[in-house]
Design a protein around this motif. Structure first.
Motif, PDB file in Angstrom:
ATOM      1  N   LEU A   9      24.141  10.299-153.371  1.00  0.00           N
ATOM      2  CA  LEU A   9      22.794  10.380-152.816  1.00  0.00           C
ATOM      3  C   LEU A   9      22.876  10.416-151.298  1.00  0.00           C
ATOM      4  N   ALA A  10      22.248  11.425-150.703  1.00  0.00           N
ATOM      5  CA  ALA A  10      22.160  11.480-149.243  1.00  0.00           C
ATOM      6  C   ALA A  10      21.239  10.373-148.759  1.00  0.00           C
ATOM      7  N   THR A  11      21.679   9.654-147.717  1.00  0.00           N
ATOM      8  CA  THR A  11      20.917   8.494-147.246  1.00  0.00           C
ATOM      9  C   THR A  11      20.310   8.688-145.861  1.00  0.00           C
ATOM     10  N   GLY A  12      20.700   9.738-145.166  1.00  0.00           N
ATOM     11  CA  GLY A  12      20.202   9.941-143.820  1.00  0.00           C
ATOM     12  C   GLY A  12      20.881   9.088-142.776  1.00  0.00           C
ATOM     13  N   SER A  13      21.923   8.355-143.183  1.00  0.00           N
ATOM     14  CA  SER A  13      22.659   7.499-142.249  1.00  0.00           C
ATOM     15  C   SER A  13      24.153   7.666-142.499  1.00  0.00           C
ATOM     16  N   SER A  14      24.901   7.917-141.431  1.00  0.00           N
ATOM     17  CA  SER A  14      26.350   8.082-141.580  1.00  0.00           C
ATOM     18  C   SER A  14      27.036   6.783-141.980  1.00  0.00           C
ATOM     19  N   ALA A  15      26.363   5.657-141.776  1.00  0.00           N
ATOM     20  CA  ALA A  15      26.953   4.360-142.116  1.00  0.00           C
ATOM     21  C   ALA A  15      26.679   3.943-143.551  1.00  0.00           C
ATOM     22  N   VAL A  16      25.803   4.678-144.241  1.00  0.00           N
ATOM     23  CA  VAL A  16      25.347   4.243-145.564  1.00  0.00           C
ATOM     24  C   VAL A  16      25.810   5.218-146.633  1.00  0.00           C
ATOM     25  N   LEU A  17      26.535   4.702-147.628  1.00  0.00           N
ATOM     26  CA  LEU A  17      26.892   5.457-148.821  1.00  0.00           C
ATOM     27  C   LEU A  17      25.806   5.244-149.866  1.00  0.00           C
ATOM     28  N   GLY A  18      25.488   6.301-150.610  1.00  0.00           N
ATOM     29  CA  GLY A  18      24.434   6.180-151.601  1.00  0.00           C
ATOM     30  C   GLY A  18      24.791   6.802-152.921  1.00  0.00           C
ATOM     31  N   PHE A  19      24.326   6.175-153.997  1.00  0.00           N
ATOM     32  CA  PHE A  19      24.486   6.692-155.358  1.00  0.00           C
ATOM     33  C   PHE A  19      23.182   6.469-156.101  1.00  0.00           C
ATOM     34  N   ILE A  63      25.280   1.286-149.846  1.00  0.00           N
ATOM     35  CA  ILE A  63      26.325   0.461-149.228  1.00  0.00           C
ATOM     36  C   ILE A  63      26.271   0.675-147.730  1.00  0.00           C
ATOM     37  N   ASN A  64      25.968  -0.385-146.992  1.00  0.00           N
ATOM     38  CA  ASN A  64      26.019  -0.327-145.536  1.00  0.00           C
ATOM     39  C   ASN A  64      27.436  -0.681-145.105  1.00  0.00           C
ATOM     40  N   THR A  65      28.182   0.308-144.619  1.00  0.00           N
ATOM     41  CA  THR A  65      29.579   0.090-144.244  1.00  0.00           C
ATOM     42  C   THR A  65      29.726  -0.488-142.847  1.00  0.00           C
ATOM     43  N   ASN A  66      28.632  -0.583-142.109  1.00  0.00           N
ATOM     44  CA  ASN A  66      28.694  -1.160-140.773  1.00  0.00           C
ATOM     45  C   ASN A  66      28.801  -2.680-140.886  1.00  0.00           C
ATOM     46  N   ALA A  73      21.408  -1.305-141.176  1.00  0.00           N
ATOM     47  CA  ALA A  73      21.206   0.141-141.252  1.00  0.00           C
ATOM     48  C   ALA A  73      19.937   0.410-142.039  1.00  0.00           C
ATOM     49  N   THR A  74      19.325   1.534-141.772  1.00  0.00           N
ATOM     50  CA  THR A  74      18.103   1.928-142.472  1.00  0.00           C
ATOM     51  C   THR A  74      18.378   3.180-143.289  1.00  0.00           C
TER      52      THR A  74
END
Length: 596
Positions: free
Chosen positions: A507-517, A531-534, A539-540
């Motif tokens: 899933l695209a999240t709009g944030s490079s720091a966030v992985l989405g499924f 998942i906020n990898t920061n 992260a939003t």
């Protein structure tokens, strides 16, 4: 996974497969090239070159091309590569040297880039210029839609030596496994499988360093019948690795026959040997035909190259396959898949394509699945949480390579990740929140790409916060035993997406720091895992998959809550809030759904 009653301390000993300069063979009458890019990311890409020969049959071939913008090949399969500056030279592999009139061969590779990725404009085979699309590569085909998650999507390794999974502790552990929807348990324990005699419940772990000395096998804690009953108590199926390294086809077939004939002991997946491409594995067959390697012991000074290992396994695993199929024609039997060290350094070997192609050529349509062990790192020092979580983004490329190879061999085999963890070495990171994020992201990363099952290493591994561990549950340190470690909570939250034959996708999240499924589930319910990898900042992420007006439940695991007795914090939100943007705590997993 190589283990010795707890802490694993294996050394990768791989021999570089040397190459020699090969003179150009006979010239083809003509040739054509189809060059394509399968996938691309910020620092590299996966490419493919398809050669179609003209009317003159070739007994050997050499492909050359020149990159236009500084690309560097880092890994190649179905050939032997050298690169000098921008010029790439690929000589045929031993198994694809002959190229008949009109025949084709595919050469796949990974390459690094530092800027643009302009396609090569000229290709030659044996010195003859080829026609074809030496211009802008066509866009990669869209990946196939992911299949519904199987009941065995989330799995876990356990071992015959695991004294913590016995007696009254089984009830405790099984309760946790059921909550996390762990659907399959793998036995008898990684490299232990190649030392284990199932019929006697013994192992030769104390004999392998000196195979010529008299040695008495040791008795293990859990026999197969007990293990099968315990797995059934957790509502899980079983995945068995038979002893290839020091066993026989007859012993393996007897195990299959026993499980097939005994009520309640049916096995979902069988595998012939563990990581038999590696020199850390017991492998008595190397001493005989066709390898005739003398002096080999696991982690010893004698380490054959990958092609020798592959030839030996291909010849000697075939009688295992035949005998096991005779014992149960319905048995689903798999073989080990080898990664390159640049993909998964914790269990990778140089020239992995030689192993994969040789084994799949030999065992062919009887292979129900390949077992790919995903350990992104071989070191445990100096790694940052950000580096660890970045490995999740490489999963689609590695799965594409597996799919391409299976397709080239005309196989419809499944892909199983029979072992995974951050590293092949026990690490204190197992006790840190990053282990939860890795477990959730890695499992869903592979499942979203179509993996049948992803099996974490492992249930218990008798480590400590100081010395490191691999376990999902504590062993003897820290106490009490069978306390869930962070990876368990990663699985617990990932399981919200794998239930009810859900279709899991990225899933695209709009944030490079966030992985989405995301997953669509039975009854129309929807769930998203973020998942906020920061590690230091919130992260939003905007999520627009839920019906307007829907009330949503949330479950959050974060570094801030990790030390709590129940580190998963429940909450609520709305579809409108999710669409506007959900705020994720630093280093966290957040599940949002219409039904959790």
């Amino acid at each position: 996974m190589d283990t010795s009653k707890g802490i694993r301390a294996a050394t990768l000993l791989v021999a570089l497969w040397g190459t020699s300069q090969v003179s150009l063979g006979q010239a083809p009458s003509s040739c054509s090239i189809a060059y394509s890019v399968a996938s691309q990311w910020s620092s590299g890409f996966q490419g493919d070159v398809k050669i179609t020969n003209g009317s003159t049959a070739l007994t050997s071939w050499t492909l050359t091309w020149t990159f236009a913008s500084g690309q560097t090949v880092t890994q190649l399969w179905n050939g032997v590569v050298t690169q000098s500056g921008a010029k790439v030279t690929v000589n045929n592999a031993s198994y694809n040297a002959s190229l008949g009139a009109g025949a084709t061969v595919d050469v796949g590779f990974l390459a690094s880039i530092t800027g643009t990725n302009a396609a090569p404009t000229a290709f030659s085979v044996n010195g003859v210029a080829c026609t074809g699309n030496g211009g802008t590569p066509p866009p990669p085909p869209p990946p196939p839609p992911p299949p519904p998650a199987s009941p065995i999507a989330l799995g876990l390794n356990t071992a015959a030596w695991d004294g913590e999974y016995s007696g009254s502790a089984v009830t405790t552990v099984n309760g946790f496994l059921a909550q996390a929807h762990v659907g399959i348990l793998r036995f008898p324990g990684g490299s232990w499988a190649d030392l284990y005699n199932w019929s006697q419940n013994t192992d030769i772990s104390n004999c392998i360093s000196n195979p010529n000395s008299a040695c008495s096998p040791a008795t293990d804690t859990i026999n197969f019948d007990t293990f099968a009953a315990d797995a059934a108590g957790a509502g899980a199926g079983t995945f068995i690795t038979v002893n290839y390294g020091s066993g026989t086809p007859q012993i393996a077939a007897a195990w299959v026959a026993h499980a097939h004939a005994t009520a309640g002991e049916a096995v979902a997946l069988w595998e012939i040997g563990n990581e038999n491409y590696g020199c850390w594995e017991a492998n008595n067959w190397l001493a005989g035909a066709p390898a005739f390697v003398q002096g080999y012991v696991p982690n010893g000074s004698v380490c054959p190259n990958t092609q020798v290992m592959a030839n030996s396994y291909a010849a000697n695993a075939l009688p295992f396959m035949s005998a096991m199929k005779q014992a149960d024609s319905t048995a689903k039997i798999g073989v080990p898949w080898a990664f390159e060290p640049s993909e998964a350094s914790g269990a990778g070997v140089v020239d992995s394509a030689q192993w994969n192609d040789t084994v799949l050529n030999a065992l062919g349509a009887n292979v129900a699945f390949v077992d790919a062990h995903w350990y992104p790192f071989s070191n445990i020092f100096g790694l940052t949480d950000t580096q660890i979580l970045a490995s999740i983004a490489q999963i689609p490329t590695s799965m594409q390579r597996i799919r391409t190879t299976l397709q080239q061999h005309s196989l419809a085999a499944n892909v199983v990740v029979g072992e995974t963890n951050i590293s092949n070495q026990a690490t204190p990171l197992d006790f840190q929140p990053v282990a939860a994020l890795f477990a959730a992201g890695t499992s869903l990363g592979w499942i979203s790409q179509g993996a049948l099952s992803v099996d974490l290493w492992d249930m218990h591994n008798f480590g400590s916060p100081q010395g490191g561990d691999f376990g999902m549950f504590t062993s003897t340190t820290p106490t009490p035993s069978n306390t869930p470690l962070p990876s368990y909570y990663g699985y617990l939250l990932a399981s919200r997406l794998t239930r009810s034959a859900a279709v899991v996708s990225s899933l695209a999240t709009g944030s490079s720091a966030v992985l989405g499924f995301t997953s669509g589930q039975a009854g129309g319910s929807q769930a998203v895992l973020l998942i906020n990898t920061n590690t230091s900042q919130s992260a939003t992420a905007q999520v627009n998959v839920f019906p307007a007006g829907a009330s949503l439940q949330t479950a959050t695991y974060s570094a801030a809550s990790a030390s709590a007795s129940n580190p998963v914090v429940q909450g609520t939100t709305t579809a409108q809030q999710a669409s506007s943007g959900l705020v994720l705590p630093p280093e966290s997993i957040v599940v949002v759904g219409t039904a959790n």
